[in-house]
Design a protein around this motif. Sequence first.
Motif, PDB file in Angstrom:
ATOM      1  N   LYS A   1     -11.976   5.872   8.615  1.00  0.00           N
ATOM      2  CA  LYS A   1     -10.514   6.127   7.000  1.00  0.00           C
ATOM      3  C   LYS A   1      -9.512   6.921   8.592  1.00  0.00           C
ATOM      4  CE  LYS A   1     -12.936   9.595   4.105  1.00  0.00           C
ATOM      5  NZ  LYS A   1     -13.485  10.717   3.252  1.00  0.00           N
ATOM      6  N   ASN A   2      -7.776   6.838   7.907  1.00  0.00           N
ATOM      7  CA  ASN A   2      -6.624   6.362   8.609  1.00  0.00           C
ATOM      8  C   ASN A   2      -6.674   4.836   9.891  1.00  0.00           C
ATOM      9  OD1 ASN A   2      -5.359   8.618   7.116  1.00  0.00           O
ATOM     10  ND2 ASN A   2      -7.196   9.999   8.355  1.00  0.00           N
TER      11      ASN A   2
ATOM     12  N   GLY B   1     -11.270   2.231  -7.701  1.00  0.00           N
ATOM     13  CA  GLY B   1      -9.970   3.245  -7.947  1.00  0.00           C
ATOM     14  C   GLY B   1     -10.161   4.247  -9.560  1.00  0.00           C
TER      15      GLY B   1
ATOM     16  N   PRO C   1      -8.712   9.771  -6.412  1.00  0.00           N
ATOM     17  CA  PRO C   1      -8.805  11.151  -4.678  1.00  0.00           C
ATOM     18  C   PRO C   1     -11.091  10.501  -4.668  1.00  0.00           C
ATOM     19  CG  PRO C   1      -8.206  12.213  -6.045  1.00  0.00           C
ATOM     20  CD  PRO C   1      -7.701  10.988  -6.581  1.00  0.00           C
TER      21      PRO C   1
ATOM     22  N   CYS D   1       0.931  -1.230   0.490  1.00  0.00           N
ATOM     23  CA  CYS D   1      -0.018  -0.133  -0.179  1.00  0.00           C
ATOM     24  C   CYS D   1       0.754   1.287   0.049  1.00  0.00           C
ATOM     25  CB  CYS D   1      -0.930  -0.225   1.204  1.00  0.00           C
ATOM     26  SG  CYS D   1      -0.079   0.443   3.147  1.00  0.00           S
TER      27      CYS D   1
ATOM     28  N   ILE E   1     -14.373   5.583   0.819  1.00  0.00           N
ATOM     29  CA  ILE E   1     -14.282   4.879   2.511  1.00  0.00           C
ATOM     30  C   ILE E   1     -14.872   5.894   3.866  1.00  0.00           C
ATOM     31  CG2 ILE E   1     -11.998   4.511   4.197  1.00  0.00           C
ATOM     32  CD1 ILE E   1      -9.966   4.619   2.175  1.00  0.00           C
TER      33      ILE E   1
ATOM     34  N   PHE F   1      -3.978   6.031  -4.612  1.00  0.00           N
ATOM     35  CA  PHE F   1      -5.224   5.452  -4.427  1.00  0.00           C
ATOM     36  C   PHE F   1      -6.537   7.460  -4.722  1.00  0.00           C
ATOM     37  CE2 PHE F   1      -5.221   2.126  -1.940  1.00  0.00           C
ATOM     38  CZ  PHE F   1      -3.941   1.868  -1.410  1.00  0.00           C
TER      39      PHE F   1
ATOM     40  N   LEU G   1     -10.773   7.189  -2.283  1.00  0.00           N
ATOM     41  CA  LEU G   1     -10.358   7.600  -1.022  1.00  0.00           C
ATOM     42  C   LEU G   1     -12.218   7.810  -0.579  1.00  0.00           C
ATOM     43  CD1 LEU G   1      -7.054   9.216  -0.869  1.00  0.00           C
ATOM     44  CD2 LEU G   1      -7.461   7.425  -0.803  1.00  0.00           C
TER      45      LEU G   1
ATOM     46  N   CYS H   1      -6.825   0.454   5.743  1.00  0.00           N
ATOM     47  CA  CYS H   1      -5.935   0.301   4.362  1.00  0.00           C
ATOM     48  C   CYS H   1      -7.281  -0.600   3.109  1.00  0.00           C
ATOM     49  CB  CYS H   1      -4.385  -0.733   4.771  1.00  0.00           C
ATOM     50  SG  CYS H   1      -4.048   0.172   2.666  1.00  0.00           S
ATOM     51  N   VAL H   2      -7.342  -0.321   2.584  1.00  0.00           N
ATOM     52  CA  VAL H   2      -8.318  -0.384   1.028  1.00  0.00           C
ATOM     53  C   VAL H   2      -7.479  -1.485   0.664  1.00  0.00           C
ATOM     54  CG1 VAL H   2      -8.615  -0.442  -1.522  1.00  0.00           C
ATOM     55  CG2 VAL H   2      -9.631   1.444   0.344  1.00  0.00           C
TER      56      VAL H   2
ATOM     57  N   ALA I   1      -8.910  -1.360  -4.785  1.00  0.00           N
ATOM     58  CA  ALA I   1      -7.816   0.169  -5.043  1.00  0.00           C
ATOM     59  C   ALA I   1      -7.287   0.150  -6.901  1.00  0.00           C
ATOM     60  CB  ALA I   1      -6.331  -0.470  -4.653  1.00  0.00           C
TER      61      ALA I   1
END
Length: 79
Positions: free
Chosen positions: A65-66, A79, A54, A47, A60, A52, A57, A69-70, A75
């Motif tokens: 978030k944070n 994406g 926008p 990762c 999610i 990734f 993201l 992980c995707v 991804a």
Amino acid sequence: SDVCSSDLMNPQTTSVNPSLCPLCQNPNLCVMANPKADDAPPQRCWCMDATFSPELLAKIPESAKNKACVCADCAKNRG
């Protein structure tokens, strides 16, 4: 298919599992999610080199978030 928002609103799923993708709930295989010994050297994860978008993201959930992980499949395919 999109993530079912009703699953995200389920009170039993409020805690985020850092080893699962927040979009599909499959294992994300993120090295950073696995606990390691204090003296272990830092490990590189797929990762860290992934891009990734926008748009990805934005899919999610805020609660994840944070925190998780995707996965590589999301991804690449979402994406």
